[in-house]
Design a protein around this motif. Structure first.
Motif, PDB file in Angstrom:
ATOM      1  N   VAL A 257       0.621  -1.257   0.002  1.00  0.00           N
ATOM      2  CA  VAL A 257       0.064  -0.135  -0.116  1.00  0.00           C
ATOM      3  C   VAL A 257       0.871   1.207  -0.032  1.00  0.00           C
ATOM      4  N   MET A 258       0.674   2.029  -1.188  1.00  0.00           N
ATOM      5  CA  MET A 258       1.513   3.265  -1.017  1.00  0.00           C
ATOM      6  C   MET A 258       0.776   4.379  -0.283  1.00  0.00           C
ATOM      7  N   ILE A 259       1.495   5.053   0.527  1.00  0.00           N
ATOM      8  CA  ILE A 259       0.972   6.417   1.399  1.00  0.00           C
ATOM      9  C   ILE A 259       1.668   7.301   1.238  1.00  0.00           C
TER      10      ILE A 259
ATOM     11  N   GLN B  38      -3.447  10.499   9.457  1.00  0.00           N
ATOM     12  CA  GLN B  38      -4.256   9.769   8.824  1.00  0.00           C
ATOM     13  C   GLN B  38      -3.625   8.427   8.574  1.00  0.00           C
ATOM     14  N   LYS B  39      -2.324   8.412   8.760  1.00  0.00           N
ATOM     15  CA  LYS B  39      -1.315   7.195   8.307  1.00  0.00           C
ATOM     16  C   LYS B  39      -1.891   6.098   9.572  1.00  0.00           C
ATOM     17  N   LEU B  40      -2.153   6.854  10.992  1.00  0.00           N
ATOM     18  CA  LEU B  40      -2.104   6.214  12.062  1.00  0.00           C
ATOM     19  C   LEU B  40      -3.601   5.474  11.891  1.00  0.00           C
ATOM     20  N   ASP B  41      -4.789   6.140  11.307  1.00  0.00           N
ATOM     21  CA  ASP B  41      -5.683   5.577  10.953  1.00  0.00           C
ATOM     22  C   ASP B  41      -5.888   4.263  10.082  1.00  0.00           C
ATOM     23  N   ILE B  42      -5.036   4.739   9.069  1.00  0.00           N
ATOM     24  CA  ILE B  42      -4.987   3.551   8.328  1.00  0.00           C
ATOM     25  C   ILE B  42      -4.368   2.111   8.786  1.00  0.00           C
ATOM     26  N   VAL B  43      -3.220   2.219   9.556  1.00  0.00           N
ATOM     27  CA  VAL B  43      -2.789   1.348  10.371  1.00  0.00           C
ATOM     28  C   VAL B  43      -3.931   0.569  11.224  1.00  0.00           C
ATOM     29  N   ARG B  44      -4.691   1.297  11.946  1.00  0.00           N
ATOM     30  CA  ARG B  44      -5.603   0.647  12.635  1.00  0.00           C
ATOM     31  C   ARG B  44      -6.707  -0.035  11.988  1.00  0.00           C
ATOM     32  N   VAL B  45      -7.120   0.579  10.717  1.00  0.00           N
ATOM     33  CA  VAL B  45      -8.104  -0.271  10.065  1.00  0.00           C
ATOM     34  C   VAL B  45      -7.561  -1.382   9.430  1.00  0.00           C
TER      35      VAL B  45
ATOM     36  N   ALA C  86      -5.064   0.367  -2.674  1.00  0.00           N
ATOM     37  CA  ALA C  86      -3.431   0.276  -2.748  1.00  0.00           C
ATOM     38  C   ALA C  86      -2.885   1.596  -2.511  1.00  0.00           C
ATOM     39  N   ILE C  87      -3.481   2.923  -2.881  1.00  0.00           N
ATOM     40  CA  ILE C  87      -3.003   3.870  -2.832  1.00  0.00           C
ATOM     41  C   ILE C  87      -3.538   4.926  -2.353  1.00  0.00           C
ATOM     42  N   PHE C  88      -3.033   5.666  -1.265  1.00  0.00           N
ATOM     43  CA  PHE C  88      -3.533   6.926  -0.401  1.00  0.00           C
ATOM     44  C   PHE C  88      -2.616   8.132  -0.574  1.00  0.00           C
TER      45      PHE C  88
ATOM     46  N   ARG D 190     -13.311  -0.426   2.186  1.00  0.00           N
ATOM     47  CA  ARG D 190     -12.836   0.311   1.064  1.00  0.00           C
ATOM     48  C   ARG D 190     -11.327   0.670   1.381  1.00  0.00           C
ATOM     49  N   TRP D 191     -10.972   1.037   2.710  1.00  0.00           N
ATOM     50  CA  TRP D 191      -9.961   1.325   2.848  1.00  0.00           C
ATOM     51  C   TRP D 191      -8.873   0.263   2.944  1.00  0.00           C
TER      52      TRP D 191
END
Ligand code: ATP
Length: 873
Positions: free
Chosen positions: A530-532, A589-596, A580-582, A575-576
């Motif tokens: 996943v590219m962030i 928001q990175k933190l939220d992505i990790v959580r999800v 593959a791309i954020f 959806r998150w």
């Protein structure tokens, strides 16, 4: 020594008072002797690290192991029954055993120490009047530390000399603006953030240089206090080590019960008490896999060292374990997937006069520097800003002159949250604001545009036109930056407001060539990428497509449309988790992505470099910080640091993690199946009241030659061919699950039964006389077991690769181990006293042939069953 007073309020005293309170010298610093005295007293300048264990303590701890206690009891029994030779032999084995244990643990400890040294940063101190470089963990209170732009502050200190000093103290204060520093004393009640005469560990110097006298080190620094990293008294065992320890304990109990049962059966058959006691001890010795936890530790530590050689510093042993189970790698783009060798490709000015102003803006609104070094100019600072300076210089701008003539009055620094940067400069005809940043952000602050010869109002049509242009450029993979300015600016007005849009700057940052194959490898390995990124979605898609992370039509989630974590619906989360791309994402928001992702049962590796990335790095299962770009804060909280900042290193580490876990499992299966085969043989002989039995000292010998060396060699095996072609392991699965237990039982039966078969065969064929029988049958059993177990190493290879090209067959340590084991066996057979102790008699040639053949038969049986998939590994 004259102990420094570390409770002194250093910021409120004059320099001289501080120097004398710390018992040092303002010019010469400490002497080497004084420094080493203080190091002993205050400990290392590191946060949350334990002291090294003494070698003697490690040796002593060997005697706490149950196996050693059991052997002591066995030796005692032998002496009690006047079996002197046996008793002495057991003691010798006991000593060898504890020495091996000691050696392995000592090695593991040393590996850990080496690793710690690898991850310490250098620092410059003045000692004995000379500037010297030491590792920052050796800094002590009273040391004079010299630091300049780009350096991290290694400890807390009071500034005693400085030149144009500015420091970034955001890890401590959260304030990302660099702060000006000075040397005067301050009122005692001054808050930490305002102590302009102090420098704190974790901050770094953004401009100028300084000499500070160290006032606090290690956990007594402000960072040490905030970080709340409690000094761990003992390095906690990794989950794997804990599992193995627990497992070994369980086995001990099972063994005790088994030994008791066989003891009673023997007595019922009317066997002698001594003999049955011996058998019970033999059984216990056979069953306990004493080396299991420590070899696991060693394999983990060795793995860490191997990774360190490949530019990956793993900071926690447990991370190695988790690495192998990684299911998603979240990676940033700039520098990790791309070269971070940014260059300006072209400038698209809004109007005729705009070009020159864009060049000026890119020099003024810029904190980087170009310093002449040798023949070329060396850039210091953000690579993007360095690229801008290089381009401006090429276009004939005199950077130093320009900056000197228009000194900076105020600055709104770049942040990943706002994505823009503004500066205010003094100019001959009033002050000027220069700004640059992400186009769609910066344009929001623009009211005019420098079109043609003039400045005209920026209407919606023009606005849309430029946003579309930026979008198109981004879609071709370019990094796009917008520039703007405002003449005659009022000092007190907000910097980003009423700006005049100047145009766009196109920059290239090519993808790293080695990344693409690494991504393909991940795909085969069942790992999602996943590219962030903070960059434009169109640039992100282009780079992602080039690297085959996603194709051009994949959906992108843009930071702006991302809801707060608390407001996410189940559908949002789905959806998150599938994206593959954020793009245009903020660190929060990175933190939220990790959580999800974690909620969706993923094991997440996440890269980060900035201070704001720290929470996400901590939350991720594997936080990965960049060695070159990364701030020390990011590096401190990360589990792993990439010395070369490259994505490929992450993949490499995941692979190593998998190999190490596989090796530990192989090692455990090997050890357990060997031990179980011995138990089986002893139990069968006892239960069926056969005329032969293995002796405790023989079992000890078998374990010594077959367990230690071959098993160690397995621990450093290179990994099967398919290691990156199978799905990630479930991190919750046990090291040895049901499937593996089935295998172990099968292996043990194959070995045990072929060994017993060999005995029966030689017994039938040779019709030994009654008196010979007992001894010879025992010998055939003894040697067949040894040969079977030695060859059993090859059964540990991955059955998906051909036998002769498997990773075990090709592992030279396995061959060295086998040769060494054979040599020991040969020596024992050649030396009379050793022969006597082990009750070895001259076996006939036929017996030897039977014994060796049987061991090959056991391998054949096991290989056949494995390859026909009757039992799967
Ligand atoms: P990644 O997060 O993958 O490293 P990135 O470097 O583009 O990507 P950021 O550093 O957050 O992410 O930058 C976000 C955007 O802010 C960039 O696309 C660029 O438009 C703008 N930007 C980056 N650096 C600067 C800077 N020094 N000054 C002004 N704007 C900048």
């Amino acid at each position: 020594m004259t102990g420094p007073d570390t409770h002194f309020a250093h910021h409120s005293a004059g320099i001289e008072a501080v120097i004398s309170a710390l018992g040092t010298d303002a010019d010469h610093g400490l002497t080497t002797d004084e420094a080493s005295e203080r190091l002993k007293h205050y400990g290392k300048n590191s946060i949350g690290q334990k002291a090294d264990r003494l070698a003697l303590l490690i040796l002593f701890e060997q005697f706490k192991s149950p196996i050693i206690l059991l052997l002591l009891a066995a030796a005692g029994l032998s002496f009690w029954f006047n079996e002197w030779l046996d008793g002495i032999a057991i003691l010798i084995v006991l000593i060898i055993n504890s020495l091996i244990g000691f050696y392995m643990e000592f090695q593991a400890e040393r590996s850990m120490r080496t690793l710690k040294q690898l991850s310490t940063v250098p620092a410059r101190v003045i000692r004995n009047g000379q500037l010297t470089e030491i590792t920052s963990d050796c800094i002590v209170p009273g040391d004079l530390v010299f630091a300049e732009a780009g350096d991290l502050i290694p400890a807390d200190g009071r500034i005693i000399r400085l030149s144009q000093l500015q420091a970034d103290e955001s890890p401590l204060t959260g304030e990302s603006m660099p702060v000006e520093k000075q040397t005067d004393a301050l009122p005692a009640e001054t808050a930490l953030a305002d102590r302009s005469n102090m420098l704190y560990k974790g901050a770094y110097i953004s401009k100028g240089n300084a000499v500070m006298v160290v006032t606090g080190t290690g956990s007594s620094t402000e960072l040490g206090k905030v970080a709340g990293l409690v000094r761990a008294a003992r390095q906690t065992a990794t989950p794997l080590e804990k599992k193995l320890e627990l497992f070994a304990k369980k086995l001990i109990w099972i063994t005790v019960v088994l030994a008791a049962v066989i003891f009673i059966i023997g007595l019922l058959y009317g066997r002698q008490l001594v003999e049955m006691l011996q058998t019970a001890v033999a059984l216990a010795v056979a069953a306990i896999p004493e080396g299991l936890p420590i070899v696991a530790t060693m394999a983990l530590a060795q793995g860490m060292i191997r990774m360190a050689r490949q530019n990956v510093i793993v900071k926690k042993l447990s991370a190695v374990e988790t690495l192998g189970g990684t299911t998603v790698i979240c990676t940033d783009k700039t520098g990790t997937l791309t070269e971070n060798r940014i260059a300006v490709e072209r400038i698209i000015p809004a109007g005729d006069k705009a070009l020159q102003n864009i060049l000026i803006a890119s020099v003024m609104c810029n904190t980087a520097e170009l310093n002449p070094q040798g023949g070329e100019e060396k850039g210091l600072g953000d690579p993007l800003e360095v690229a801008l300076l290089r381009y401006a210089a090429q276009k004939g701008i005199d950077i130093h002159r320009l900056r000197a003539d228009n000194p900076k009055i105020a600055e709104e620094p770049f942040s990943s949250e706002t994505k823009i940067m503004c500066t205010l400069h003094k100019a001959a005809n009033g002050n000027t604001v220069y700004a640059k940043g992400a186009a769609e952000e910066l344009i929001n602050y623009c009211s005019h545009i420098a079109e043609g010869q003039d400045e005209v109002r920026l209407d919606t049509e023009k606005r849309d036109h430029w946003l579309k242009t930026a979008e198109e450029q981004a879609a071709s993979g370019l990094r796009v930056l917008a520039a703007a300015f405002r003449k005659n600016a009022d000092r007190h007005e907000k910097l980003p407001a009423n700006l005049v849009f100047l145009g766009l700057i196109n920059m290239i940052d090519p993808p790293r060539v080695e990344v693409r194959p690494a991504i393909t490898e991940c795909r085969y390995a069942g790992i999602r990428i996943v590219m962030i990124t903070g960059d434009h979605p169109a640039t992100a898609i282009n780079i992602a497509a080039q690297l085959t992370i996603a194709d051009k039509n994949t959906g992108v989630i843009v930071g702006k449309e991302m809801k707060e974590y608390g407001q996410l619906t189940a559908a949002d989360k789905d959806r998150w988790a599938a994206t593959a791309i954020f793009a245009r994402v903020s660190p929060k928001q990175k933190l939220d992505i990790v959580r999800v992702l974690q909620e969706k049962k993923n094991v997440v590796a996440m890269t980060g470099d900035g201070i704001n990335d720290a929470p996400a790095l901590k939350k991720a299962d594997i936080g990965v910080a960049m060695g070159i770009r990364g701030t020390q804060v990011a590096q401190e909280v990360a589990d792993m640091v990439l010395k070369d900042d490259s994505f490929t290193s992450i993949v490499l580490a995941v692979k190593q993690g998998r190999i190490i876990f596989d090796n530990i499992r192989k090692f455990a299966i090997f050890l357990l199946s060997c031990n179980l085969s011995e138990i089986l043989v002893i139990a069968i002989a006892a239960i069926f009241n056969l005329h032969f039995q293995l002796f405790p000292i023989q079992i000890l010998f078998i374990n010594l030659v077959t367990d230690v060396l071959p098993a160690l060699a397995l621990g450093v095996s290179g990994g099967g061919a398919d290691i990156m072609k199978r799905a990630p392991r479930d991190v919750n699965e046990p090291v040895i699950d049901k499937k593996h237990w089935k295998m172990i039982v099968f292996y043990a039966s194959a070995i045990g039964l072929t060994s017993l078969g060999a005995v029966l065969l030689s017994h039938q064929l040779h019709h030994h006389s009654e008196s010979e029988n007992r001894q010879l049958c025992n010998n055939v059993l003894f040697f067949t077991l040894i040969f079977c177990q030695l060859l059993h190493v090859f059964n540990m290879a991955d059955s998906r690769s051909a036998f002769f090209s498997s990773e075990v067959f090709k592992n030279r340590y396995v061959w060295i181990a086998l040769s060494a084991s054979m040599l020991i066996i040969f020596l024992v057979c050649a030396v009379e006293p050793a022969r006597n102790v082990l009750s070895i008699q001259g076996m006939s040639r036929a017996d030897w042939i039977i014994s060796v053949t049987a061991s090959f038969v056991s391998v054949l049986i096991i290989q056949a069953v494995k390859r026909w998939r009757i039992i799967n590994d």
